[in-house]
Design an enzyme around this catalytic site. Sequence first.
Site, PDB file in Angstrom:
ATOM      1  N   ASP A   1       0.837  -1.205   0.000  1.00  0.00           N
ATOM      2  CA  ASP A   1       0.000   0.000   0.000  1.00  0.00           C
ATOM      3  C   ASP A   1       0.874   1.260   0.000  1.00  0.00           C
ATOM      4  O   ASP A   1       0.360   2.379  -0.090  1.00  0.00           O
ATOM      5  CB  ASP A   1      -1.017  -0.008   1.152  1.00  0.00           C
ATOM      6  CG  ASP A   1      -0.362  -0.052   2.526  1.00  0.00           C
ATOM      7  OD1 ASP A   1       0.872  -0.155   2.616  1.00  0.00           O
ATOM      8  OD2 ASP A   1      -1.120   0.011   3.528  1.00  0.00           O
ATOM      9  N   SER A   2       2.207   1.074   0.038  1.00  0.00           N
ATOM     10  CA  SER A   2       3.131   2.192  -0.204  1.00  0.00           C
ATOM     11  C   SER A   2       2.849   2.824  -1.562  1.00  0.00           C
ATOM     12  O   SER A   2       3.294   3.937  -1.836  1.00  0.00           O
ATOM     13  CB  SER A   2       4.578   1.700  -0.144  1.00  0.00           C
ATOM     14  OG  SER A   2       4.740   0.564  -0.959  1.00  0.00           O
TER      15      SER A   2
ATOM     16  N   ASP B   1      -0.940  -6.339  -0.239  1.00  0.00           N
ATOM     17  CA  ASP B   1      -1.310  -5.674   1.012  1.00  0.00           C
ATOM     18  C   ASP B   1      -2.822  -5.518   1.134  1.00  0.00           C
ATOM     19  O   ASP B   1      -3.496  -5.157   0.155  1.00  0.00           O
ATOM     20  CB  ASP B   1      -0.699  -4.264   1.045  1.00  0.00           C
ATOM     21  CG  ASP B   1       0.511  -4.175   1.955  1.00  0.00           C
ATOM     22  OD1 ASP B   1       0.755  -5.105   2.746  1.00  0.00           O
ATOM     23  OD2 ASP B   1       1.220  -3.158   1.867  1.00  0.00           O
TER      24      ASP B   1
ATOM     25  N   LYS C   1      -0.838  -9.456   3.111  1.00  0.00           N
ATOM     26  CA  LYS C   1      -0.101  -8.897   4.253  1.00  0.00           C
ATOM     27  C   LYS C   1      -1.003  -7.910   4.968  1.00  0.00           C
ATOM     28  O   LYS C   1      -1.724  -7.146   4.331  1.00  0.00           O
ATOM     29  CB  LYS C   1       1.184  -8.214   3.796  1.00  0.00           C
ATOM     30  CG  LYS C   1       1.962  -7.578   4.939  1.00  0.00           C
ATOM     31  CD  LYS C   1       3.364  -7.164   4.532  1.00  0.00           C
ATOM     32  CE  LYS C   1       3.445  -5.867   3.787  1.00  0.00           C
ATOM     33  NZ  LYS C   1       2.873  -4.698   4.498  1.00  0.00           N
TER      34      LYS C   1
ATOM     35  N   GLU D   1      -1.159  -5.288   8.697  1.00  0.00           N
ATOM     36  CA  GLU D   1      -0.381  -4.678   9.779  1.00  0.00           C
ATOM     37  C   GLU D   1      -1.031  -4.941  11.131  1.00  0.00           C
ATOM     38  O   GLU D   1      -2.261  -4.937  11.249  1.00  0.00           O
ATOM     39  CB  GLU D   1      -0.283  -3.159   9.544  1.00  0.00           C
ATOM     40  CG  GLU D   1       0.474  -2.804   8.270  1.00  0.00           C
ATOM     41  CD  GLU D   1       0.590  -1.297   8.037  1.00  0.00           C
ATOM     42  OE1 GLU D   1       0.228  -0.502   8.938  1.00  0.00           O
ATOM     43  OE2 GLU D   1       1.054  -0.924   6.948  1.00  0.00           O
TER      44      GLU D   1
ATOM     45  N   GLU E   1       9.430  -3.628  10.475  1.00  0.00           N
ATOM     46  CA  GLU E   1       9.776  -2.344   9.860  1.00  0.00           C
ATOM     47  C   GLU E   1      10.169  -1.324  10.924  1.00  0.00           C
ATOM     48  O   GLU E   1       9.483  -1.161  11.947  1.00  0.00           O
ATOM     49  CB  GLU E   1       8.580  -1.805   9.052  1.00  0.00           C
ATOM     50  CG  GLU E   1       8.884  -0.430   8.442  1.00  0.00           C
ATOM     51  CD  GLU E   1       7.904   0.048   7.387  1.00  0.00           C
ATOM     52  OE1 GLU E   1       6.959  -0.699   7.059  1.00  0.00           O
ATOM     53  OE2 GLU E   1       8.101   1.173   6.890  1.00  0.00           O
TER      54      GLU E   1
HETATM   55  O1  KIV Z   1       3.512  -1.133   1.607  1.00  0.00           O
HETATM   56  C1  KIV Z   1       4.688  -1.513   1.562  1.00  0.00           C
HETATM   57  O2  KIV Z   1       5.420  -1.263   0.611  1.00  0.00           O
HETATM   58  C2  KIV Z   1       5.198  -2.280   2.685  1.00  0.00           C
HETATM   59  C3  KIV Z   1       6.670  -2.552   2.727  1.00  0.00           C
HETATM   60  C4  KIV Z   1       7.391  -1.343   3.138  1.00  0.00           C
HETATM   61  C5  KIV Z   1       6.985  -3.704   3.589  1.00  0.00           C
HETATM   62  O3  KIV Z   1       4.465  -2.654   3.547  1.00  0.00           O
END
Ligand code: KIV
Length: 275
Positions: free
Chosen positions: A47-48, A86, A115, A117, A188
């Site tokens: 989600d970056s 994500d 993934k 959080e 992280e």
């Molecule tokens: O969203 C993302 O790119 C991430 C990485 C920094 C692990 O969660």
Amino acid sequence: MAQEKVRITDLPRMKAAGTPITMLTAYDYPFAKIFDQAGVDILLIGDSLGMVVQGADSTLPVTLTDVLYHLKMVVRARQRALVVADLPFLSYQVSPEQALRNAGRLIKEGAEAVKLEGGTTMSQTIRRVVEIDIPVMGHIGLTPQSIHRMGGHRVQGRHSGRGAGCRERLLDDAAAVEEAGAFAIVLEGIPADLAAEITGQLSIPTIGIGAGSSCDGQVLVMHDMLGLSEAFVPRFAKPYARLWQEAAAATTSYIKEVRERSFPGPQHWYGNKRA
Ligand code: KIV
């Protein structure tokens, strides 16, 4: 380098053998193809993307539709790497049912794992998603979706205690994520010695970003790895190229040549068809 497809089941073997796991974010077809062909083990549709692709100042605005859009492009390019997508902010925190439904949508579009959080507070959700055979990668420490609680993108785990973001709490969080059935965990923005302690305690692989060299693997945001950001490069990231500067220089040359009519040249244009 072995070019066989990377599967979830390879990761514990890699941890046991001490083989570092490589992971990069990817958001589109060409870069996913470059990374996959180079042999990266895991491609993450992070989600970056909200920050590095959409230009937002946090990951919070990213929607599941956004992740699905980018996931489709990455899946088309991927041959070998494991694809992890994500779950963005508010696509899994409301209830385990919401998490199941949205994790399922990512899997239907080709992700092999999701993934999310959070540690102890997310363990029930992780358990429920894993129970329906959707592999989950955890993510603790500097969790960008908690930007407001953290007061910015700040290193976590520097202070002892069991409050959110404190050292002992992160040890608890890591244990809870493993206990809930996650197959791996991203660490992280935490001190290197804490990451080493967590890596030693867990049987699942740890993938670090700003967490030192003792993790079982490393992940970087592709824009940081390739120098594709305008200015700011975080301390933990190493730019292996300077693509921003290269692209800027190429664009300047193009504009100049069009303006002075040196592009296009005869080799770039078509003549009349011969009889
Ligand atoms: O969203 C993302 O790119 C991430 C990485 C920094 C692990 O969660």
